[in-house]
Scaffold this motif. Structure first.
Motif, mmCIF file in Angstrom:
data_model
loop_
_atom_site.group_PDB
_atom_site.id
_atom_site.type_symbol
_atom_site.label_atom_id
_atom_site.label_comp_id
_atom_site.label_asym_id
_atom_site.label_seq_id
_atom_site.Cartn_x
_atom_site.Cartn_y
_atom_site.Cartn_z
ATOM 1 N N SER A 165 0.835 -1.203 0.000
ATOM 2 C CA SER A 165 0.000 0.000 0.000
ATOM 3 C C SER A 165 0.871 1.255 0.000
ATOM 4 O O SER A 165 0.697 2.158 0.820
ATOM 5 N N ARG A 191 1.169 3.444 -2.496
ATOM 6 C CA ARG A 191 0.705 4.550 -3.335
ATOM 7 C C ARG A 191 0.439 5.766 -2.458
ATOM 8 O O ARG A 191 -0.011 5.650 -1.320
ATOM 9 N N PHE A 233 -3.357 6.489 -0.977
ATOM 10 C CA PHE A 233 -4.084 5.546 -0.134
ATOM 11 C C PHE A 233 -5.067 6.321 0.735
ATOM 12 O O PHE A 233 -4.719 7.335 1.349
ATOM 13 N N ASN A 289 -0.993 4.258 -10.034
ATOM 14 C CA ASN A 289 -2.038 3.264 -10.272
ATOM 15 C C ASN A 289 -2.093 2.742 -11.699
ATOM 16 O O ASN A 289 -2.885 1.858 -12.000
ATOM 17 N N ASN A 292 -13.006 0.020 -3.488
ATOM 18 C CA ASN A 292 -12.123 -0.580 -2.491
ATOM 19 C C ASN A 292 -11.557 -1.909 -2.958
ATOM 20 O O ASN A 292 -10.375 -2.199 -2.756
ATOM 21 N N ASN A 349 -11.056 -2.874 -6.040
ATOM 22 C CA ASN A 349 -10.065 -2.590 -7.073
ATOM 23 C C ASN A 349 -8.756 -2.086 -6.473
ATOM 24 O O ASN A 349 -7.670 -2.535 -6.839
ATOM 25 N N ASP A 350 -8.881 -1.145 -5.540
ATOM 26 C CA ASP A 350 -7.679 -0.593 -4.922
ATOM 27 C C ASP A 350 -6.935 -1.646 -4.112
ATOM 28 O O ASP A 350 -5.702 -1.700 -4.128
ATOM 29 N N LYS A 364 -4.951 -3.928 -6.452
ATOM 30 C CA LYS A 364 -3.711 -3.333 -6.939
ATOM 31 C C LYS A 364 -2.667 -3.225 -5.828
ATOM 32 O O LYS A 364 -1.470 -3.401 -6.077
ATOM 33 N N ASP A 365 -3.111 -2.944 -4.601
ATOM 34 C CA ASP A 365 -2.163 -2.965 -3.491
ATOM 35 C C ASP A 365 -1.570 -4.357 -3.312
ATOM 36 O O ASP A 365 -0.378 -4.503 -3.002
#
Length: 490
Positions: free
Chosen positions: A128, A130, A133, A399, A465, A467-468, A471-472
């Motif tokens: 996490s 990015r 966040f 992202n 959430n 999706n994020d 990617k995390d």
């Protein structure tokens, strides 16, 4: 005992007064520090001012750390209209003291257009990293843990925009960042845009100075955790097989009857000095897309219309079907089913870029347009934050890497995409960049059409959430892999 300091930006707006009064009366709060830039402050119990130059600056963060004398600090990094929940401060402190977390953040209620909705947040994980966040509007810091992390990793850097980001990454290495899945406050949402309208904020050219600072911070973090990759690359292996054409345009599609013909015609109209074809993977469309593709395939020999035997494929799985197909060319070039190439020279330009360097992948630049092909903000997305030396490290912070994406087919056959419909391209790009160079084209070669049919146009918070978080997780996987790679190299 009053052992909490609240730090928040001062605003003279009337809607800020109720929160200040509630905090001044709370037994657990010892002091309220109002960040300001030289204005008269309200005469309220427990309030004091701290003059700062910028809310996100490194000097501001360091000044707050020096000022706070209590065990914990509840910090509001940006102005917001907040309503605390029942016994919220006591609950926050109880959880912080019980867990020993370096920082505790909580879910909240979002008030938008007068309607109150739940706004859950994601758990923090190693990937996490990015800078966007979402921790919400209020964060409770353990000041002993903050000072210990800064003593070990150095004071927050002298940055104009990335001060809190630098603190967060340093703190995360010393103590956990704990997500409390309780709704401790309500926040009046001032940004009423849909999810699809917010996607490109971070690549707005006006934010270039911010991006450069964030890159410096994440690069230092990756060096601290042993995941930084120096600019040394493997050579792309020569393919062990032959290919029917030099390049293939890959278009995965499901239910895009309105736009698929435009995309196919854009691909077929490419002018090249090499043979190419267009492979459309039709993922069992039910809206007339299949009939349109059958008609187009009958008219154009260069169009391959594939319908997978499987029915469990996401976009990544459709890409794998095309890549493994006997029709796939030496290079595989992306075109989404509702997008267009910017002109007939895109494919030629991409293949020429492959020939100019030893690249496993080439990524172009795109322009955001509406369905009438009129430019919409922020316009050209060229990802100029990418550099050959540090792009693959900075890629763990952002992202996305841009479009269109083009791949060495032989490598992609050995490293299939995840069978998902979000983040599949990001995952394979990170994996390829771990070993190989990626080429970039900074001129516009692609038109990204934004319309109500986009899959990310208006997502609910639970989907955002998911999706994020995914990617995390991709970043976590890649960060761990890079740490292992560096250990083997040593």
């Amino acid at each position: 005992m009053s052992d909490l300091t609240v730090v928040m930006p001062f605003t003279a707006a009337p809607d800020a007064r109720p929160l200040l009064e509630e905090l001044s009366q709370a037994a657990v709060v010892r002091e309220i520090v109002l960040l300001h830039q030289g204005v008269e402050l309200p005469a309220l119990a427990k309030t004091a001012g701290l003059r700062v130059q910028g809310l996100q600056a490194g000097r501001t963060v360091n000044a707050i750390c020096r000022r706070v004398k209590t065990s914990h600090a509840l910090i509001m990094p940006q102005p917001a209209e907040i309503q605390l929940g029942q016994h919220a401060l006591q609950r926050w402190m109880t959880v912080a003291e019980g867990t020993g977390a370096g920082m505790v953040y909580a879910d909240f209620h979002e008030i938008k257009n007068g309607e109150r909705r739940e706004h859950p947040l994601n758990d923090y994980q190693p990937g996490s990293v990015r800078d966007n966040f979402d921790f919400g509007a209020l964060l409770l810091y353990d000041m002993k843990a903050v000072r210990a992390s800064l003593k070990k990793y150095g004071a927050v850097a002298n940055l104009a925009y990335a001060g809190w980001y630098d603190l967060r990454l340093k703190l995360s290495l010393h103590a956990p960042l704990f997500h409390l899945q309780e709704y401790l406050y309500s926040k009046v949402e001032s940004d009423l845009r849909q999810s699809g309208e917010k996607l490109f904020d971070y690549v707005d050219p006006r934010n270039q100075a911010v991006q450069l600072e964030m890159e410096k911070v994440v690069t230092q973090h990756l060096k601290r955790v042993g995941a930084y990759l120096a600019p040394r690359f493997k050579k792309v292996p020569k393919p062990a097989t032959t290919f029917p054409v030099r390049a293939s345009v890959i278009i995965p599609v499901r239910n895009r009857a309105r736009t698929i013909a435009d995309a196919v015609h854009s691909a077929l109209s490419q002018q090249t000095d090499f043979p190419f074809n267009v492979i459309v993977v039709d993922n069992h469309s039910s809206d007339g897309t299949t009939g349109k593709l059958q008609s187009l395939a009958a008219q154009h020999a260069g169009l391959r219309h594939l319908i997978p035997g499987r029915r469990d494929l996401g976009i990544g799985g459709c890409w794998n079907e095309a890549i493994q197909s006997e029709h796939c060319g030496r290079y595989a070039v992306q075109l989404d089913s509702d997008d267009l190439y910017s002109g007939p020279g895109t494919l030629q330009r991409i293949v020429e870029e492959f020939q100019r360097g030893d690249y496993a992948m080439v990524i172009g630049s795109y322009r955001l347009v509406n369905m009438n092909l009129e430019e919409i903000p922020p316009g050209l997305i060229d990802h100029r934050e990418w550099t050959p030396a540090n792009g693959r490290n900075n890629a763990l912070r952002i992202n996305g890497l841009g479009a269109p994406r083009a791949f060495d087919t032989a490598l992609l056959r050995a490293l299939p995409l995840p069978n998902v419909s979000y983040g599949e391209d990001y995952a394979v790009a990170l994996r390829l960049s771990r070993d190989y160079q990626i080429g970039r084209i900074y001129d516009c070669v692609y038109l990204c059409r934004r319309w109500e049919g986009n899959t990310d146009a208006a997502l609910p918070i639970d989907k955002i959430n998911r999706n994020d978080y995914y990617k995390d997780q991709i970043r976590t996987i890649e960060l761990l892999a890079r740490q292992r790679l560096n250990r083997r190299r040593r």
